[in-house]
Enzyme design. Structure first.
Site, PDB file in Angstrom:
ATOM      1  CG  ASP A  13     -54.120  98.254  42.756  1.00  0.00           C
ATOM      2  OD1 ASP A  13     -53.537  97.297  43.290  1.00  0.00           O
ATOM      3  OD2 ASP A  13     -54.496  99.262  43.382  1.00  0.00           O
ATOM      4  CE  LYS A  16     -48.206  95.147  40.291  1.00  0.00           C
ATOM      5  NZ  LYS A  16     -49.296  96.148  40.316  1.00  0.00           N
ATOM      6  N   GLY A  40     -51.367  93.886  46.705  1.00  0.00           N
ATOM      7  CA  GLY A  40     -52.513  92.972  46.720  1.00  0.00           C
ATOM      8  C   GLY A  40     -52.677  92.510  45.288  1.00  0.00           C
ATOM      9  CG  HIS A  41     -49.906  91.163  43.189  1.00  0.00           C
ATOM     10  ND1 HIS A  41     -48.606  90.864  42.879  1.00  0.00           N
ATOM     11  CD2 HIS A  41     -49.922  92.499  43.405  1.00  0.00           C
ATOM     12  CE1 HIS A  41     -47.879  91.964  42.912  1.00  0.00           C
ATOM     13  NE2 HIS A  41     -48.655  92.973  43.247  1.00  0.00           N
ATOM     14  CD  GLN A 223     -45.731  98.128  45.938  1.00  0.00           C
ATOM     15  OE1 GLN A 223     -44.551  97.854  45.868  1.00  0.00           O
ATOM     16  NE2 GLN A 223     -46.568  97.418  46.652  1.00  0.00           N
TER      17      GLN A 223
HETATM   18  P1  GDP Z   1     -52.282  93.931  40.753  1.00  0.00           P
HETATM   19  O1  GDP Z   1     -52.016  94.539  42.071  1.00  0.00           O
HETATM   20  O2  GDP Z   1     -51.564  94.625  39.641  1.00  0.00           O
HETATM   21  O3  GDP Z   1     -52.059  92.438  40.719  1.00  0.00           O
HETATM   22  O4  GDP Z   1     -53.837  94.162  40.449  1.00  0.00           O
HETATM   23  P2  GDP Z   1     -55.047  93.905  41.495  1.00  0.00           P
HETATM   24  O5  GDP Z   1     -55.233  92.453  41.632  1.00  0.00           O
HETATM   25  O6  GDP Z   1     -54.862  94.717  42.716  1.00  0.00           O
HETATM   26  O7  GDP Z   1     -56.240  94.598  40.700  1.00  0.00           O
HETATM   27  C1  GDP Z   1     -56.630  94.177  39.442  1.00  0.00           C
HETATM   28  C2  GDP Z   1     -58.095  93.708  39.514  1.00  0.00           C
HETATM   29  O8  GDP Z   1     -58.634  93.582  38.215  1.00  0.00           O
HETATM   30  C3  GDP Z   1     -58.259  92.326  40.154  1.00  0.00           C
HETATM   31  O9  GDP Z   1     -59.467  92.301  40.857  1.00  0.00           O
HETATM   32  C4  GDP Z   1     -58.298  91.387  38.963  1.00  0.00           C
HETATM   33  O10 GDP Z   1     -59.025  90.191  39.239  1.00  0.00           O
HETATM   34  C5  GDP Z   1     -59.027  92.231  37.955  1.00  0.00           C
HETATM   35  N1  GDP Z   1     -58.652  92.014  36.543  1.00  0.00           N
HETATM   36  C6  GDP Z   1     -57.442  91.708  36.017  1.00  0.00           C
HETATM   37  N2  GDP Z   1     -57.495  91.711  34.676  1.00  0.00           N
HETATM   38  C7  GDP Z   1     -58.763  92.046  34.349  1.00  0.00           C
HETATM   39  C8  GDP Z   1     -59.440  92.265  33.104  1.00  0.00           C
HETATM   40  O11 GDP Z   1     -58.877  92.170  32.019  1.00  0.00           O
HETATM   41  N3  GDP Z   1     -60.760  92.623  33.178  1.00  0.00           N
HETATM   42  C9  GDP Z   1     -61.424  92.764  34.356  1.00  0.00           C
HETATM   43  N4  GDP Z   1     -62.695  93.123  34.315  1.00  0.00           N
HETATM   44  N5  GDP Z   1     -60.818  92.563  35.543  1.00  0.00           N
HETATM   45  C10 GDP Z   1     -59.503  92.225  35.529  1.00  0.00           C
HETATM   46  P1  IMO Z   2     -49.983  96.433  43.994  1.00  0.00           P
HETATM   47  O1  IMO Z   2     -48.753  95.565  43.989  1.00  0.00           O
HETATM   48  C1  IMO Z   2     -51.687 100.412  44.481  1.00  0.00           C
HETATM   49  C2  IMO Z   2     -49.726 103.052  47.373  1.00  0.00           C
HETATM   50  C3  IMO Z   2     -50.471 103.438  48.633  1.00  0.00           C
HETATM   51  C4  IMO Z   2     -49.905 104.816  48.871  1.00  0.00           C
HETATM   52  C5  IMO Z   2     -48.443 104.676  48.451  1.00  0.00           C
HETATM   53  C6  IMO Z   2     -47.487 104.412  49.607  1.00  0.00           C
HETATM   54  O2  IMO Z   2     -51.208  95.743  44.445  1.00  0.00           O
HETATM   55  O3  IMO Z   2     -50.112  97.137  42.676  1.00  0.00           O
HETATM   56  P2  IMO Z   2     -47.009 102.281  51.140  1.00  0.00           P
HETATM   57  O4  IMO Z   2     -47.923 101.501  52.038  1.00  0.00           O
HETATM   58  O5  IMO Z   2     -46.394 101.474  50.050  1.00  0.00           O
HETATM   59  O6  IMO Z   2     -45.998 103.092  51.886  1.00  0.00           O
HETATM   60  O7  IMO Z   2     -47.994 103.369  50.445  1.00  0.00           O
HETATM   61  O8  IMO Z   2     -48.418 103.566  47.555  1.00  0.00           O
HETATM   62  N1  IMO Z   2     -49.595 101.594  47.135  1.00  0.00           N
HETATM   63  C7  IMO Z   2     -50.262 100.928  46.189  1.00  0.00           C
HETATM   64  N2  IMO Z   2     -51.218 101.341  45.336  1.00  0.00           N
HETATM   65  N3  IMO Z   2     -51.237  99.149  44.438  1.00  0.00           N
HETATM   66  C8  IMO Z   2     -50.251  98.720  45.264  1.00  0.00           C
HETATM   67  O9  IMO Z   2     -49.687  97.509  45.151  1.00  0.00           O
HETATM   68  C9  IMO Z   2     -49.750  99.614  46.227  1.00  0.00           C
HETATM   69  N4  IMO Z   2     -48.816  99.533  47.200  1.00  0.00           N
HETATM   70  C10 IMO Z   2     -48.721 100.742  47.730  1.00  0.00           C
HETATM   71  O10 IMO Z   2     -51.863 103.462  48.427  1.00  0.00           O
HETATM   72  O11 IMO Z   2     -50.496 105.739  47.982  1.00  0.00           O
HETATM   73 MG    MG Z   3     -53.074  95.358  43.701  1.00  0.00          MG
END
Ligand code: GDP
Ligand code: IMO
Ligand code: MG
Length: 425
Positions: A13, A16, A40-41, A223
């Site tokens: 999270d 990416k 979840g991206h 991840q």
């Molecule tokens: P990922 O799994 O690495 O793609 O990250 P996620 O999408 O799960 O979580 C990142 C969250 O931060 C998302 O809701 C993005 O829209 C948000 N986000 C990304 N870059 C920024 C930033 O620079 N500032 C803020 N406030 N939010 C951001």
């Molecule tokens: P993105 O790509 C954050 C965590 C789960 C749990 C552990 C194992 O959005 O960054 P799993 O279901 O993979 O067997 O769970 O990994 N986890 C993540 N945490 N971002 C993710 O993906 C994750 N994918 C798995 O919460 O701790």
């Molecule tokens: Mg994510």
């Protein structure tokens, strides 16, 4: 620059999806290399929000080719849902989306096994998985009994599936769970196979041609390093290699064809699920990070645990991934802090650690050694130029780079595409 691997350098999270979406502007091909719909991206384009689980985050640029590599575990029913959602929102897949025939398939029994293992575990044994069947699917792959996308679209799929499903049902019943309805699942998967068949291909030759033709290819990790099966906080990890090496095994690209590695880090740290997290905050600073950063999981909606930036983790990630440049995200979330802390080392049992210990028993006893920096107490989310950053914000970013030995490539100050300062990326 032709090939870039992008990885998360913390516990996932890191942002990416946003960074891939921004970088995809200059790329021709975007390839996911591991994980599954546990990811979840989130990508924000104008007023529109997209949460992608399996689909590479380049898909929102109409002309880019997107590939799901062999290292990904694919739930075909979820993927059809994602494809349909994107098509309904005006995004075409035609001639620009491919799924490796070597990618393993996630079945409902994998999800059921995942959930039942968690339910049968004691409180201090639960991993806090996403229950998307990730661990059991990778177990079947390594155990050489999994089915792949090539099998799903094969005329023999029904007989292959029935053998595996019967085995899985025996295990489920023995664990105290309900068996899956084999006939219903077969029909559901047959329909998903019909929908996905046009996209299933041998992607090894395709990607190797792209590289030979000097196309710009982005490899998108899911991840993060601390969730990597080998280098993360085992066993509180996911079941794949989320580090840069996973891009090779997860796509068939050779290591000497990777030109650079970009690491994505938040300007602080979060983690979802169980497991050690040395800089975790339980006070109002943690609440501020959670509130300002909207730190709720994009896949499960769970609250993410929040803490200060951990330079020990980031330095270790730089080492195991060979990170050339940082993409630092969410700097804006720190705008309201008077003082900001950075963990520069750990202390455990009177010993100082400069790197992450392998044992979670040691890591859980580690206390961070903090350094403090003044905050900037002003809004950064409208800034488009490094020269306009408040001096304290610039000093903070410089310090993160100095402590980790990696240069800054990109700085993100908001979720939108335009809230991105591109320095070397
Ligand atoms: P990922 O799994 O690495 O793609 O990250 P996620 O999408 O799960 O979580 C990142 C969250 O931060 C998302 O809701 C993005 O829209 C948000 N986000 C990304 N870059 C920024 C930033 O620079 N500032 C803020 N406030 N939010 C951001
Ligand atoms: P993105 O790509 C954050 C965590 C789960 C749990 C552990 C194992 O959005 O960054 P799993 O279901 O993979 O067997 O769970 O990994 N986890 C993540 N945490 N971002 C993710 O993906 C994750 N994918 C798995 O919460 O701790
Ligand atoms: Mg994510």
């Amino acid at each position: 620059m032709s090939t870039t691997v992008l990885v998360g350098a913390q516990w996932g999270d890191e942002g990416k999806g946003k960074i891939i979406d921004v970088m995809a502007e200059d790329a021709e091909v975007v390839v996911r290399f591991q994980g599954g719909s546990n990811a979840g991206h989130t990508v924000i384009v104008g007023e529109d929000k997209y949460v992608l689980h399996l689909m590479p985050s380049g898909i929102l640029h109409p002309e880019k080719i997107c590939v799901i590599g062999n290292g990904v575990v694919v739930n075909p029913v979820s993927l059809v849902g994602e494809v349909d959602d994107l098509i309904a929102r005006g995004i075409s897949m035609e001639n620009r989306f491919f799924i490796s025939d070597r990618a393993h398939v996630v079945f409902p029994y994998h999800g059921a096994l995942d959930a039942q293992r968690e339910a049968n575990s004691g409180d201090d044994e639960k991993i806090g998985t996403t229950k998307r069947g990730i661990g059991p699917t990778y177990s079947d792959k390594v155990g050489r009994v999994g089915l792949r996308m090539g099998d799903l679209v094969d005329p023999e799929f029904e007989s292959l599936f029935r053998v595996r499903a019967a085995d899985a049902n025996r295990v489920l019943l023995a664990m105290g769970a309900e068996a899956i309805d084999v006939d219903a699942v077969f029909l559901e998967y047959q329909e998903a196979a019909r929908r996905l068949a046009p996209y299933v291909a041998d992607c090894v030759g395709f990607l190797s041609n792209c590289i030979a033709e000097n196309k710009t290819v982005l490899f998108e990790g899911a991840q993060g390093t601390m969730l990597d099966i080998d280098f993360g906080t085992f066993p509180y990890v996911t079941s794949s290699n989320a580090t840069a090496g996973g891009a090779c095994t997860g796509t068939g690209i050779a290591p000497n064809r990777i030109d650079r590695v970009v690491g994505v880090v938040k300007a602080y740290t979060t983690r979802v699920g169980e497991g050690p997290f040395p800089t975790e905050l339980f006070d109002e600073n943690g609440e501020t990070l959670s509130r300002e950063g909207h730190e709720f999981g994009a896949t499960t909606g769970r609250a993410r645990r929040c803490g200060w930036f951990d330079a020990v983790v980031a330095r270790y990630a730089a080492q195991v991934n060979g990170i050339d440049l940082w993409a630092i995200t969410k700097l804006d979330v720190l705008d309201s802090f008077e003082t900001i802390r950075i963990a520069v080392a750990y202390e455990c049992d009177g010993k100082r650690y400069e790197t992450v210990p392998a044992s979670i028993r040691t890591l859980s006893r580690c206390t961070p050694v903090y350094e403090e920096m003044p905050g900037w107490l002003s809004r950064t989310s409208d800034i488009t130029n490094m020269d306009d950053l408040p001096p304290a914000a610039l000093a903070y970013v410089d310090r993160l780079c100095e402590l980790t030995g990696v240069e800054l490539g990109l700085l993100s100050v908001g979720a939108g595409r335009e809230q991105t300062l591109r320095i070397k990326i």
